[in-house]
Design a protein around this motif. Structure first.
Motif, PDB file in Angstrom:
ATOM      1  N   PRO A  63       0.833  -1.208   0.000  1.00  0.00           N
ATOM      2  CA  PRO A  63       0.000   0.000   0.000  1.00  0.00           C
ATOM      3  C   PRO A  63       0.870   1.261   0.000  1.00  0.00           C
ATOM      4  O   PRO A  63       1.966   1.259   0.568  1.00  0.00           O
ATOM      5  CB  PRO A  63      -0.799  -0.106   1.294  1.00  0.00           C
ATOM      6  N   VAL A  64       0.378   2.321  -0.616  1.00  0.00           N
ATOM      7  CA  VAL A  64       1.091   3.600  -0.618  1.00  0.00           C
ATOM      8  C   VAL A  64       1.396   4.022   0.818  1.00  0.00           C
ATOM      9  O   VAL A  64       2.491   4.501   1.115  1.00  0.00           O
ATOM     10  CB  VAL A  64       0.261   4.690  -1.341  1.00  0.00           C
ATOM     11  N   SER A  65       0.454   3.816   1.711  1.00  0.00           N
ATOM     12  CA  SER A  65       0.602   4.262   3.105  1.00  0.00           C
ATOM     13  C   SER A  65       1.794   3.613   3.820  1.00  0.00           C
ATOM     14  O   SER A  65       2.303   4.161   4.790  1.00  0.00           O
ATOM     15  CB  SER A  65      -0.678   3.990   3.886  1.00  0.00           C
ATOM     16  N   ARG A  66       2.250   2.479   3.325  1.00  0.00           N
ATOM     17  CA  ARG A  66       3.418   1.824   3.930  1.00  0.00           C
ATOM     18  C   ARG A  66       4.723   2.470   3.466  1.00  0.00           C
ATOM     19  O   ARG A  66       5.726   2.489   4.178  1.00  0.00           O
ATOM     20  CB  ARG A  66       3.417   0.341   3.584  1.00  0.00           C
ATOM     21  N   LEU A  67       4.715   3.014   2.258  1.00  0.00           N
ATOM     22  CA  LEU A  67       5.925   3.593   1.681  1.00  0.00           C
ATOM     23  C   LEU A  67       5.995   5.111   1.853  1.00  0.00           C
ATOM     24  O   LEU A  67       7.083   5.678   1.938  1.00  0.00           O
ATOM     25  CB  LEU A  67       6.014   3.222   0.201  1.00  0.00           C
ATOM     26  N   ALA A  68       4.836   5.758   1.842  1.00  0.00           N
ATOM     27  CA  ALA A  68       4.740   7.202   2.070  1.00  0.00           C
ATOM     28  C   ALA A  68       3.821   7.358   3.282  1.00  0.00           C
ATOM     29  O   ALA A  68       2.605   7.477   3.141  1.00  0.00           O
ATOM     30  CB  ALA A  68       4.178   7.896   0.841  1.00  0.00           C
ATOM     31  N   VAL A  69       4.414   7.329   4.454  1.00  0.00           N
ATOM     32  CA  VAL A  69       3.674   7.242   5.714  1.00  0.00           C
ATOM     33  C   VAL A  69       2.999   8.570   6.053  1.00  0.00           C
ATOM     34  O   VAL A  69       3.647   9.629   6.042  1.00  0.00           O
ATOM     35  CB  VAL A  69       4.623   6.811   6.858  1.00  0.00           C
ATOM     36  N   ALA A  70       1.714   8.504   6.347  1.00  0.00           N
ATOM     37  CA  ALA A  70       0.938   9.697   6.705  1.00  0.00           C
ATOM     38  C   ALA A  70       1.570  10.408   7.890  1.00  0.00           C
ATOM     39  O   ALA A  70       1.989   9.780   8.871  1.00  0.00           O
ATOM     40  CB  ALA A  70      -0.508   9.320   7.018  1.00  0.00           C
ATOM     41  N   GLY A  71       1.665  11.736   7.762  1.00  0.00           N
ATOM     42  CA  GLY A  71       2.177  12.556   8.849  1.00  0.00           C
ATOM     43  C   GLY A  71       3.686  12.620   8.966  1.00  0.00           C
ATOM     44  O   GLY A  71       4.215  13.322   9.820  1.00  0.00           O
ATOM     45  N   LYS A  72       4.427  11.899   8.106  1.00  0.00           N
ATOM     46  CA  LYS A  72       5.893  11.905   8.160  1.00  0.00           C
ATOM     47  C   LYS A  72       6.466  12.456   6.863  1.00  0.00           C
ATOM     48  O   LYS A  72       5.942  12.202   5.779  1.00  0.00           O
ATOM     49  CB  LYS A  72       6.424  10.489   8.382  1.00  0.00           C
ATOM     50  N   VAL A  73       7.567  13.182   6.970  1.00  0.00           N
ATOM     51  CA  VAL A  73       8.220  13.740   5.781  1.00  0.00           C
ATOM     52  C   VAL A  73       8.694  12.594   4.896  1.00  0.00           C
ATOM     53  O   VAL A  73       9.338  11.654   5.362  1.00  0.00           O
ATOM     54  CB  VAL A  73       9.411  14.644   6.175  1.00  0.00           C
ATOM     55  N   TRP A  74       8.329  12.683   3.610  1.00  0.00           N
ATOM     56  CA  TRP A  74       8.705  11.676   2.629  1.00  0.00           C
ATOM     57  C   TRP A  74       9.539  12.324   1.527  1.00  0.00           C
ATOM     58  O   TRP A  74       9.281  13.467   1.138  1.00  0.00           O
ATOM     59  CB  TRP A  74       7.437  11.036   2.044  1.00  0.00           C
ATOM     60  N   ARG A  75      10.492  11.613   0.994  1.00  0.00           N
ATOM     61  CA  ARG A  75      11.375  12.137  -0.050  1.00  0.00           C
ATOM     62  C   ARG A  75      10.673  12.338  -1.389  1.00  0.00           C
ATOM     63  O   ARG A  75      11.272  12.840  -2.326  1.00  0.00           O
ATOM     64  CB  ARG A  75      12.575  11.231  -0.226  1.00  0.00           C
ATOM     65  N   LYS A 121      20.129  20.406  -1.405  1.00  0.00           N
ATOM     66  CA  LYS A 121      20.230  19.710  -2.692  1.00  0.00           C
ATOM     67  C   LYS A 121      21.157  18.510  -2.540  1.00  0.00           C
ATOM     68  O   LYS A 121      21.942  18.449  -1.601  1.00  0.00           O
ATOM     69  CB  LYS A 121      20.748  20.653  -3.770  1.00  0.00           C
ATOM     70  N   ASN A 122      21.050  17.579  -3.489  1.00  0.00           N
ATOM     71  CA  ASN A 122      21.873  16.380  -3.463  1.00  0.00           C
ATOM     72  C   ASN A 122      21.673  15.635  -2.147  1.00  0.00           C
ATOM     73  O   ASN A 122      22.628  15.304  -1.445  1.00  0.00           O
ATOM     74  CB  ASN A 122      23.342  16.726  -3.697  1.00  0.00           C
ATOM     75  N   VAL A 123      20.405  15.382  -1.816  1.00  0.00           N
ATOM     76  CA  VAL A 123      20.013  14.789  -0.543  1.00  0.00           C
ATOM     77  C   VAL A 123      19.503  13.372  -0.772  1.00  0.00           C
ATOM     78  O   VAL A 123      18.635  13.159  -1.625  1.00  0.00           O
ATOM     79  CB  VAL A 123      18.897  15.629   0.118  1.00  0.00           C
ATOM     80  N   TRP A 124      20.033  12.411  -0.035  1.00  0.00           N
ATOM     81  CA  TRP A 124      19.549  11.034  -0.123  1.00  0.00           C
ATOM     82  C   TRP A 124      18.358  10.878   0.815  1.00  0.00           C
ATOM     83  O   TRP A 124      18.470  11.096   2.016  1.00  0.00           O
ATOM     84  CB  TRP A 124      20.638  10.038   0.242  1.00  0.00           C
ATOM     85  N   GLY A 125      17.217  10.517   0.261  1.00  0.00           N
ATOM     86  CA  GLY A 125      16.028  10.302   1.077  1.00  0.00           C
ATOM     87  C   GLY A 125      15.626  11.552   1.828  1.00  0.00           C
ATOM     88  O   GLY A 125      15.880  12.671   1.398  1.00  0.00           O
ATOM     89  N   ALA A 126      14.995  11.348   2.975  1.00  0.00           N
ATOM     90  CA  ALA A 126      14.596  12.467   3.836  1.00  0.00           C
ATOM     91  C   ALA A 126      15.327  12.384   5.167  1.00  0.00           C
ATOM     92  O   ALA A 126      14.960  13.056   6.119  1.00  0.00           O
ATOM     93  CB  ALA A 126      13.080  12.441   4.051  1.00  0.00           C
ATOM     94  N   TYR A 127      16.374  11.573   5.220  1.00  0.00           N
ATOM     95  CA  TYR A 127      17.076  11.333   6.474  1.00  0.00           C
ATOM     96  C   TYR A 127      17.717  12.585   7.048  1.00  0.00           C
ATOM     97  O   TYR A 127      17.800  12.744   8.252  1.00  0.00           O
ATOM     98  CB  TYR A 127      18.125  10.228   6.293  1.00  0.00           C
ATOM     99  N   SER A 128      18.197  13.465   6.193  1.00  0.00           N
ATOM    100  CA  SER A 128      18.833  14.695   6.684  1.00  0.00           C
ATOM    101  C   SER A 128      17.942  15.909   6.466  1.00  0.00           C
ATOM    102  O   SER A 128      18.416  17.039   6.526  1.00  0.00           O
ATOM    103  CB  SER A 128      20.187  14.893   5.997  1.00  0.00           C
ATOM    104  N   TYR A 129      16.642  15.660   6.206  1.00  0.00           N
ATOM    105  CA  TYR A 129      15.701  16.767   6.009  1.00  0.00           C
ATOM    106  C   TYR A 129      15.737  17.698   7.211  1.00  0.00           C
ATOM    107  O   TYR A 129      15.747  17.268   8.360  1.00  0.00           O
ATOM    108  CB  TYR A 129      14.281  16.225   5.816  1.00  0.00           C
ATOM    109  N   ASN A 130      15.756  19.005   6.920  1.00  0.00           N
ATOM    110  CA  ASN A 130      15.774  20.009   7.972  1.00  0.00           C
ATOM    111  C   ASN A 130      14.728  21.063   7.643  1.00  0.00           C
ATOM    112  O   ASN A 130      14.844  21.765   6.642  1.00  0.00           O
ATOM    113  CB  ASN A 130      17.166  20.637   8.066  1.00  0.00           C
ATOM    114  N   GLU A 131      13.722  21.165   8.489  1.00  0.00           N
ATOM    115  CA  GLU A 131      12.614  22.095   8.260  1.00  0.00           C
ATOM    116  C   GLU A 131      13.088  23.542   8.126  1.00  0.00           C
ATOM    117  O   GLU A 131      12.484  24.338   7.407  1.00  0.00           O
ATOM    118  CB  GLU A 131      11.593  21.982   9.394  1.00  0.00           C
TER     119      GLU A 131
END
Length: 180
Positions: A63-75, A121-131
């Motif tokens: 399901p999409v919800s397993r890969l793009a989890v509701a309420g969490k930042v997704w790449r 830029k040049n970011v792998w996934g959302a692991y280092s995402y910074n609001e």
């Protein structure tokens, strides 16, 4: 003289019959291949307003919800976070955005998704995402697709300077209006 001619002939034969090749390993096709979406989408139109480069994960019965989890930042795709380039200043989801390249993140929800343009830029996934690197956050309206979309997809359509960006996956379609 005989030795130098013989040496030249041996060297020439060795070059011709040499099968030495640079040993380069080329990777297999990516499981989530990279793609690009533009507006206008015509390949012959060199006056693009926007281009997104992204990777396309497959659902594979998940399901999409397993890969793009509701309420969490997704790449917003797979592998590296997508990079979206606006070639001119635009209004993205009702907010002014300067021409430039941004990372594209999303926060999935049931009725709407938060769509984020970020300066990293040049970011792998959302692991280092910074609001704190966010340029804008806008709301993308969720609708349902008529048919299942197996591979995550980004598309644009519209008229002239008023168009929409669509994010589609499974039976979810997220729409963000763009003017520029």
């Amino acid at each position: 003289m005989k030795k130098s001619i013989l040496s030249i002939i041996v060297f020439a034969v060795a070059l011709v019959f040499s099968n030495e090749v640079v040993a380069q390993d080329f990777p297999n096709l990516d499981k989530s291949p990279m793609d690009a979406a533009t507006y206008p989408s015509s390949y012959r139109n060199s006056d693009k307003k926007v281009k997104v480069i992204y990777s396309r994960p497959q659902l594979k019965r998940r399901p999409v919800s397993r890969l793009a989890v509701a309420g969490k930042v997704w790449r917003t795709g797979a592998n590296e976070a997508p990079e979206i380039t606006f070639y001119k200043d635009v209004t993205f989801g009702g907010k002014e955005v300067k021409a430039g390249t941004y990372s594209l993140f999303t926060i999935p929800g049931d009725k709407e998704w938060t769509v984020i343009l970020n300066t990293a830029k040049n970011v792998w996934g959302a692991y280092s995402y910074n609001e704190s690197d966010d340029v804008v956050r806008v709301t993308g309206k969720v609708s349902r697709a008529n048919e299942n979309i197996e591979a995550f997809s980004i598309a644009f359509d519209g008229e002239e300077d008023a168009f929409n960006m669509y994010l589609g996956w499974g039976n979810v379609v997220v729409t963000v209006p763009v003017k520029g």
